[in-house]
Design an enzyme around this catalytic site. Structure first.
Site, PDB file in Angstrom:
ATOM      1  N   LYS A 186       9.705 -22.299  31.071  1.00  0.00           N
ATOM      2  CA  LYS A 186      10.658 -23.284  31.599  1.00  0.00           C
ATOM      3  C   LYS A 186      12.024 -22.644  31.840  1.00  0.00           C
ATOM      4  CE  LYS A 186      12.822 -27.124  32.490  1.00  0.00           C
ATOM      5  NZ  LYS A 186      12.692 -27.791  33.774  1.00  0.00           N
TER       6      LYS A 186
ATOM      7  N   LYS B 205      22.528 -23.712  29.520  1.00  0.00           N
ATOM      8  CA  LYS B 205      21.735 -23.444  28.310  1.00  0.00           C
ATOM      9  C   LYS B 205      20.410 -22.773  28.673  1.00  0.00           C
ATOM     10  CE  LYS B 205      19.170 -26.690  27.463  1.00  0.00           C
ATOM     11  NZ  LYS B 205      17.841 -27.172  27.838  1.00  0.00           N
TER      12      LYS B 205
HETATM   13  P1  NDP Z   1      20.865 -36.005  28.401  1.00  0.00           P
HETATM   14  O1  NDP Z   1      22.120 -35.265  28.116  1.00  0.00           O
HETATM   15  O2  NDP Z   1      20.846 -37.028  29.481  1.00  0.00           O
HETATM   16  O3  NDP Z   1      20.336 -36.737  27.055  1.00  0.00           O
HETATM   17  C1  NDP Z   1      20.293 -36.047  25.841  1.00  0.00           C
HETATM   18  C2  NDP Z   1      19.594 -36.875  24.786  1.00  0.00           C
HETATM   19  O4  NDP Z   1      19.672 -36.178  23.538  1.00  0.00           O
HETATM   20  C3  NDP Z   1      20.260 -38.239  24.547  1.00  0.00           C
HETATM   21  O5  NDP Z   1      19.268 -39.149  24.118  1.00  0.00           O
HETATM   22  C4  NDP Z   1      21.224 -37.912  23.412  1.00  0.00           C
HETATM   23  O6  NDP Z   1      21.575 -39.033  22.633  1.00  0.00           O
HETATM   24  C5  NDP Z   1      20.380 -36.971  22.588  1.00  0.00           C
HETATM   25  N1  NDP Z   1      21.196 -36.123  21.736  1.00  0.00           N
HETATM   26  C6  NDP Z   1      22.209 -35.305  22.093  1.00  0.00           C
HETATM   27  N2  NDP Z   1      22.688 -34.645  21.011  1.00  0.00           N
HETATM   28  C7  NDP Z   1      21.982 -35.093  19.947  1.00  0.00           C
HETATM   29  C8  NDP Z   1      22.016 -34.806  18.559  1.00  0.00           C
HETATM   30  N3  NDP Z   1      22.870 -33.911  18.048  1.00  0.00           N
HETATM   31  N4  NDP Z   1      21.135 -35.445  17.743  1.00  0.00           N
HETATM   32  C9  NDP Z   1      20.252 -36.333  18.255  1.00  0.00           C
HETATM   33  N5  NDP Z   1      20.173 -36.661  19.564  1.00  0.00           N
HETATM   34  C10 NDP Z   1      21.028 -36.036  20.400  1.00  0.00           C
HETATM   35  O7  NDP Z   1      19.754 -34.887  28.645  1.00  0.00           O
HETATM   36  P2  NDP Z   1      18.439 -34.977  29.552  1.00  0.00           P
HETATM   37  O8  NDP Z   1      17.661 -36.184  29.195  1.00  0.00           O
HETATM   38  O9  NDP Z   1      18.787 -34.710  30.969  1.00  0.00           O
HETATM   39  O10 NDP Z   1      17.674 -33.648  29.033  1.00  0.00           O
HETATM   40  C11 NDP Z   1      16.906 -33.623  27.838  1.00  0.00           C
HETATM   41  C12 NDP Z   1      16.134 -32.297  27.851  1.00  0.00           C
HETATM   42  O11 NDP Z   1      15.269 -32.289  28.992  1.00  0.00           O
HETATM   43  C13 NDP Z   1      17.038 -31.070  27.953  1.00  0.00           C
HETATM   44  O12 NDP Z   1      16.512 -30.010  27.201  1.00  0.00           O
HETATM   45  C14 NDP Z   1      16.991 -30.740  29.442  1.00  0.00           C
HETATM   46  O13 NDP Z   1      17.270 -29.375  29.692  1.00  0.00           O
HETATM   47  C15 NDP Z   1      15.566 -31.144  29.794  1.00  0.00           C
HETATM   48  N6  NDP Z   1      15.314 -31.480  31.200  1.00  0.00           N
HETATM   49  C16 NDP Z   1      16.119 -32.359  31.895  1.00  0.00           C
HETATM   50  C17 NDP Z   1      15.845 -32.646  33.228  1.00  0.00           C
HETATM   51  C18 NDP Z   1      16.669 -33.609  34.045  1.00  0.00           C
HETATM   52  O14 NDP Z   1      16.414 -33.706  35.263  1.00  0.00           O
HETATM   53  N7  NDP Z   1      17.626 -34.331  33.455  1.00  0.00           N
HETATM   54  C19 NDP Z   1      14.716 -32.005  33.937  1.00  0.00           C
HETATM   55  C20 NDP Z   1      13.889 -31.189  33.081  1.00  0.00           C
HETATM   56  C21 NDP Z   1      14.210 -30.916  31.791  1.00  0.00           C
HETATM   57  P3  NDP Z   1      22.845 -39.955  22.980  1.00  0.00           P
HETATM   58  O15 NDP Z   1      22.330 -41.070  23.828  1.00  0.00           O
HETATM   59  O16 NDP Z   1      23.339 -40.375  21.654  1.00  0.00           O
HETATM   60  O17 NDP Z   1      23.857 -39.075  23.712  1.00  0.00           O
END
Ligand code: NDP
Length: 296
Positions: A172, A241
């Protein structure tokens, strides 16, 4: 019914979890910001849990989708952590775009408690998540992959076992490094053409019928850059990242990788300049600033 716990309802986690909020699954969600979990539960009928431990109790599968492997690992310990809730024989499916070394450590710690682990990062963006057509690249043993298939199949279309634990995360990170290379290179090329008097729309029309085309030139630039829409679907901070992970994988295996290292530094600089909430395609704004031209 198969009990599932889903932790992390972010931009991609929420639309993925939506596919698990219906039979044959029974879904419990947990999100750090409680309001997000409550909203999700209202619109899907899923249950919410106050802690990762409570979400994991009785679940056959716990799915995580958090920014990095660090956050996944931080959910394991403590009174409210996953170790206090997950049962022997259950499985953690980590859909975070994480790093291989941390995942191997997580897998080993879970294994000591009789809990299986696979890394299962996804590609296809938020639209692919909504449609349930994600590519899911898995790392783990074949038996774990076969068991996890029913769950992953709910949001994935192409499911591939790539190798042992960490293989999905390594692949990935390289995939996303290629995305970053395309975004940056297409940005530089179109900025140069714009200054040379070639309209970016004309340039893309030609490139997209020629050998320089990519998903970036065919979709991202026409839909997001030329229109100045720059929708926020995948944060630049997360791509930064991923590049750090890919550059690290290359270094760890002593592969000369000047292009990966340079792209990683360029996106790290863009991350600093544009902040935490900018979308990955907005990196093009840095090129535009440096060049003194807009790609429109
Ligand atoms: P977001 O930033 O939109 O969401 C992050 C999530 O993680 C939220 O639910 C957030 O909670 C939670 N979070 C953040 N910090 C913590 C913590 N310290 N403890 C617990 N929960 C935490 O990210 P995405 O959904 O976009 O991405 C998630 C993963 O998927 C990443 O690794 C990303 O690289 C990957 N990804 C994303 C894609 C995309 O198109 N967006 C595509 C493919 C992969 P809270 O609501 O409280 O902030």
């Amino acid at each position: 019914m198969t009990q599932i716990a889903f932790l992390g309802l972010g931009a991609i986690g929420a639309p993925m979890a939506r596919h698990l909020a219906q039979p044959p699954f029974e879904l419990t969600v947990w999100n750090r910001t409680r309001a997000r979990a409550d909203d999700f539960a209202r619109s899907t009928g899923a249950r919410t849990a106050p802690t990762p431990r409570d979400a994991a109790r009785g679940a056959a599968f716990v799915v995580t989708c958090l920014p990095t492997s660090r956050e996944v690992e931080s959910l394991l310990d403590g009174d409210a952590g996953l170790f206090a809730g997950m049962e022997r024989g259950s499985m953690l499916i980590d859909c975070t775009s994480g790093d291989p070394a941390t995942s191997r450590r997580i897998a080993a710690r879970l294994g000591e408690r009789g809990i299986a682990f696979i890394d299962a990062p996804v590609s296809g963006g938020t639209i692919g998540a909504e449609r349930g057509t994600l590519t899911v690249m898995c790392g783990g043993d074949a038996a774990a992959f076969e068991r996890a298939r029913a769950v992953i199949d709910a949001f994935g279309e192409k499911l591939v076992l790539c190798g042992p634990v960490g293989a999905g995360h390594a692949l990935k990170s390289v995939n996303n490094a290629l995305l970053a290379v395309h975004v940056w290179a297409t940005g530089e090329g179109l900025a140069a053409l714009a200054k040379a008097g070639v309209s970016p729309a004309v340039a893309l029309d030609v490139i997209n019928a020629s050998s320089g085309r990519s998903n970036t030139s065919q979709n991202l630039f026409p839909e997001r850059v030329l229109t100045r829409a720059f929708p926020r679907t995948f944060r630049l901070a997360l791509l930064d990242k991923d590049l750090g992970i890919a550059a690290g994988v290359a270094r760890e295996h002593r592969v000369p990788s000047p292009l990966l290292q340079l792209t990683s530094e360029l996106f790290a600089a863009a991350h600093v300049l544009l902040g935490e909430e900018a979308d990955h395609v907005e990196a093009v704004r840095v090129i535009e600033q440096w060049a003194g031209v807009e790609i429109t």
